[in-house]
Design a protein around this motif. Structure first.
Motif, mmCIF file in Angstrom:
data_model
loop_
_atom_site.group_PDB
_atom_site.id
_atom_site.type_symbol
_atom_site.label_atom_id
_atom_site.label_comp_id
_atom_site.label_asym_id
_atom_site.label_seq_id
_atom_site.Cartn_x
_atom_site.Cartn_y
_atom_site.Cartn_z
ATOM 1 N N SER A 1 -36.068 -10.174 84.295
ATOM 2 C CA SER A 1 -36.653 -9.012 84.741
ATOM 3 C C SER A 1 -35.678 -7.999 83.733
ATOM 4 C CB SER A 1 -36.227 -8.819 86.375
ATOM 5 O OG SER A 1 -34.710 -8.858 86.295
ATOM 6 N N PRO A 2 -36.346 -6.302 83.646
ATOM 7 C CA PRO A 2 -35.837 -5.949 82.772
ATOM 8 C C PRO A 2 -34.402 -6.175 83.469
ATOM 9 C CG PRO A 2 -37.916 -4.908 83.727
ATOM 10 C CD PRO A 2 -37.417 -6.040 84.406
ATOM 11 N N ALA A 3 -33.395 -6.127 84.599
ATOM 12 C CA ALA A 3 -32.145 -5.863 84.795
ATOM 13 C C ALA A 3 -31.807 -7.125 84.123
ATOM 14 C CB ALA A 3 -31.922 -5.665 86.120
ATOM 15 N N LEU B 1 -28.360 -10.159 80.193
ATOM 16 C CA LEU B 1 -28.769 -10.981 79.001
ATOM 17 C C LEU B 1 -27.864 -10.522 77.722
ATOM 18 C CD1 LEU B 1 -28.981 -13.628 77.470
ATOM 19 C CD2 LEU B 1 -31.224 -13.313 77.194
ATOM 20 N N TYR B 2 -28.450 -9.179 77.399
ATOM 21 C CA TYR B 2 -28.756 -8.385 76.233
ATOM 22 C C TYR B 2 -26.465 -7.590 75.533
ATOM 23 C CZ TYR B 2 -32.980 -9.262 74.356
ATOM 24 O OH TYR B 2 -33.900 -9.987 73.607
ATOM 25 N N TRP C 1 -42.121 -8.259 73.241
ATOM 26 C CA TRP C 1 -42.544 -9.621 73.877
ATOM 27 C C TRP C 1 -42.423 -9.545 75.279
ATOM 28 C CZ3 TRP C 1 -38.951 -10.626 76.786
ATOM 29 C CH2 TRP C 1 -37.065 -10.558 76.901
ATOM 30 N N TYR C 2 -41.873 -8.558 75.720
ATOM 31 C CA TYR C 2 -41.386 -8.480 77.546
ATOM 32 C C TYR C 2 -42.715 -7.924 78.173
ATOM 33 C CZ TYR C 2 -40.399 -6.364 82.142
ATOM 34 O OH TYR C 2 -40.890 -6.620 83.540
ATOM 35 N N ARG C 3 -43.050 -8.916 79.101
ATOM 36 C CA ARG C 3 -44.576 -8.996 80.091
ATOM 37 C C ARG C 3 -43.864 -9.150 81.604
ATOM 38 N NH1 ARG C 3 -45.967 -9.377 75.892
ATOM 39 N NH2 ARG C 3 -47.562 -10.212 74.836
ATOM 40 N N CYS D 1 -32.946 -2.817 78.251
ATOM 41 C CA CYS D 1 -33.347 -2.276 79.989
ATOM 42 C C CYS D 1 -34.452 -1.424 79.883
ATOM 43 C CB CYS D 1 -32.294 -2.111 81.276
ATOM 44 S SG CYS D 1 -32.911 -2.166 82.698
ATOM 45 N N TRP D 2 -35.094 -0.495 79.500
ATOM 46 C CA TRP D 2 -35.781 0.220 79.179
ATOM 47 C C TRP D 2 -36.818 0.139 78.143
ATOM 48 C CZ3 TRP D 2 -37.718 3.088 74.968
ATOM 49 C CH2 TRP D 2 -38.334 4.282 75.059
ATOM 50 N N HIS D 3 -36.662 -0.743 77.159
ATOM 51 C CA HIS D 3 -37.463 -1.172 76.572
ATOM 52 C C HIS D 3 -38.217 -2.399 77.176
ATOM 53 C CE1 HIS D 3 -35.729 0.487 72.975
ATOM 54 N NE2 HIS D 3 -36.950 0.707 72.254
#
Lengths: 197, 197
Positions: free
Chosen positions: A178-180, A185-186, A170-172, A97-99
């Motif tokens: 969303s980050p959450a 998922l992770y 890869w995050y956009r 989430c932080w990344h």
DNA sequence: GTCTATAGGGTGATAGAC
DNA sequence: GTCTATCACCCTATAGAC
């Protein structure tokens, strides 16, 4: 009498660090010019050198702050959770989430390390090893109690840290997750990877 | 009458592409000079411009070749395998293994994309989407037959591709795991991630 | 197809006025 | 602590001899 801008933003050092973080994340350390950094911070190129010895020193301060922040995220995540499964899920959730949320900082922290001076690089690598040790410790503990079925604590640690770090690549912000949601998922993926019972 | 050097190495274009791949992987596109590339290939700086229009065009040729190679690896992996579990395991095994064995090429392919011209970038991104589609198709098929228990094909695809790509970031030839061992670890991890029965 | 030489412009960092 | 002006160097790419 009211203050329109937070103190943080009027502090020239913080303004320069924020500007440099954005620039390094967008174009990489080597492709970023000191003129670009100073310009984003609303200063002349020369002003940068009042607060930092060199462009590399700017990166060093960002890398140090980012790694300390990331380490704190991982260290705080399992607080108050009893089972190793819940603790590991929280660690991976929060780290991923932080990344995502801090992907600008994350990109600099994870991909510009090689631009640091050897001494600075060594210092930052120590912080990375602490994060690795936190995760490895949790997984090993879970294996010891039989909560995790995987026989390979080091392999699982490698996989989970790698997964979280790559989020910064890869995050956009306008993407599907969303980050959450990425954290969820992770976190769930982590429990599958260690074969939690 | 014997030939000491293979034909590939005497072809100046291949020599330049090999030199540039190494340099880009070590220092990044922007930090690599045309002098460095030409020097590694045993030529003067000017010789590069007989074979390529610009430094960016050198990167474009490397990125195109690397992505085509990677796509072939993923497409060929499941050949002759019957179950979706074995097919997915092979795809992730080979893709991860390739990023380890070809980590020099992999690093350029995965981390220097933003340095491409917009048109070149678009062309390369198409190849990336084909790889993603190959993996998503296999996972979706396995879910359809009930072989995989995960309800989230897209999430699993994201996780597995991200894992493989990130190998190019952390892999070192003198590290703990060989490319084949990484392939095994990642192939097995893939089956856990999709909850193979 | 390779070289030497160089044009034309940008870079990190510094000097000195205010 | 910020600015303008500038130094000394390095960069990509090209010109022209061989």
């Amino acid at each position: 009498m009211t203050r329109e801008t937070p103190v943080l933003r009027t502090d020239p050092v913080q303004r320069l660090l924020g500007a440099a973080t954005e620039a390094f994340a967008e174009r990489g350390f080597h492709a970023t010019t000191t003129r670009d950094i100073a310009g984003r911070a609303g200063m002349s190129p020369a002003a940068l050198y009042v607060h930092f010895r060199s462009k590399e020193e700017v990166l060093y301060h960002i890398a140090l702050r980012g790694h300390r922040e990331a380490r704190q995220i991982v260290a705080d995540a399992p607080a108050g959770l009893a089972t190793h499964a819940e603790r590991l899920r929280a660690m991976v959730h929060d780290f991923a989430c932080w990344h995502a949320g801090e992907h600008t900082m994350g990109r600099v922290v994870q991909y510009e390390l090689d631009a640091l001076d050897p001494a600075h690089r060594t210092e930052v690598v120590l912080l990375r090893e602490q994060i690795e040790s936190d995760v490895l410790g949790e997984i090993s503990a879970g294996i010891a109690t039989g909560e995790f079925g995987t026989p390979d604590a080091k392999g699982a640690t490698l996989v989970l840290l790698s997964l979280c770090v790559d989020v910064a690549r890869w995050y956009r912000p306008d993407g599907r997750l969303s980050p959450a949601e990425i954290g969820d998922l992770y976190g769930n993926t982590a429990l599958r990877v260690v074969a939690a019972r």
